[in-house]
Write an enzyme that holds these catalytic residues in place. Structure first.
Site, PDB file in Angstrom:
ATOM      1  N   VAL A 178      -4.094   5.200  -4.589  1.00 30.20           N
ATOM      2  CA  VAL A 178      -4.271   4.799  -3.195  1.00 30.20           C
ATOM      3  C   VAL A 178      -5.281   3.662  -3.165  1.00 30.20           C
ATOM      4  O   VAL A 178      -6.012   3.433  -4.126  1.00 30.20           O
ATOM      5  CB  VAL A 178      -4.754   5.964  -2.305  1.00 30.20           C
ATOM      6  N   SER A 179      -5.317   2.954  -2.035  1.00 33.67           N
ATOM      7  CA  SER A 179      -6.106   1.726  -1.979  1.00 33.67           C
ATOM      8  C   SER A 179      -7.567   1.938  -1.612  1.00 33.67           C
ATOM      9  O   SER A 179      -8.420   1.138  -1.988  1.00 33.67           O
ATOM     10  CB  SER A 179      -5.475   0.751  -0.970  1.00 33.67           C
ATOM     11  N   SER A 180      -7.885   2.985  -0.843  1.00 36.00           N
ATOM     12  CA  SER A 180      -9.256   3.121  -0.338  1.00 36.00           C
ATOM     13  C   SER A 180      -9.702   4.575  -0.324  1.00 36.00           C
ATOM     14  O   SER A 180      -8.905   5.507  -0.453  1.00 36.00           O
ATOM     15  CB  SER A 180      -9.350   2.549   1.083  1.00 36.00           C
TER      16      SER A 180
END
Length: 210
Positions: free
Chosen positions: A70-72
């Site tokens: 996931v990105s964050s």
């Protein structure tokens, strides 16, 4: 590459022909020995002549890796869901597997998990890669990773093929990813300016902006 070198009589038995036939095929240029000993004796690679005999052996020596990203930090719950989906799927297939997870943007090629995954693929340790969706690897460059997998004989399993996104949808996601990265570098990932800009761009992308 796996090799199993055997003398001519063993190769002939595996192929269901006589040693004399193998010698004739060599004279005709139809099937040449893979090597010759210092004394001139023929040696044939059974892994090349009868690959089905060794495919399971080679695959068993290489592991299945499931990769989640996931990105964050705000998406930690989604990361756990991805890992659960991958674990359940691999377990149902009866595969022995390892899960590698990363928390970081799809534009970052220096994530520890991704580096470990690529090192294992290039090193011939991985026989199967399982991901939930194509962009789970990288926002840009996933095709390059898939090409490396193909060259190394790694099977790639994508659980959620889904419907192809339109060009505009792909472009919007890419723009959001780019702005997220560069605004974090400009303002700091935890600053209010950074979050305000990201929320504004996300609103435009998702059509919820006022």
């Amino acid at each position: 590459m796996f090799k199993k070198l055997v003398p001519i009589h063993e190769a002939a038995e595996a192929l269901g022909v006589s040693a004399q036939t193998l010698r004739r095929w060599e004279r005709e240029g139809r099937l040449l020995p893979d090597e010759r000993t210092a004394g001139g004796r023929r040696r044939y690679d059974l892994a090349r002549l009868k690959p089905e005999m060794f495919r399971a052996q080679v695959d068993a020596a290489r592991k299945t890796v499931a990769y989640a990203r996931v990105s964050s930090h705000d998406q930690k719950d989604d990361l756990e869901r991805q890992k659960q989906v991958l674990e359940i799927y691999c377990a149902r297939q009866g595969w022995t597997f390892e899960v590698i997870a990363d928390l970081g943007t799809g534009m970052n090629y220096h994530k520890k998990g991704l580096k470990r995954l690529l090192d294992a693929i290039i090193g011939g340790e991985v026989g199967r890669l399982v991901i939930t969706h194509k962009d789970g690897l990288l926002r840009f460059g996933a095709e390059l990773v898939f090409a490396i997998c193909e060259a190394k004989g790694v099977e790639v399993v994508i659980l959620n093929q889904g419907e192809d996104a339109t060009f505009e949808e792909d472009l919007a996601k890419d723009v959001l990813e780019i702005i997220t990265v560069f605004s974090a570098r400009l303002y700091g990932s935890r600053s209010r300016k950074n979050q305000k800009l990201i929320d504004a761009v996300r609103g435009v992308v998702e059509g919820t902006a006022p």
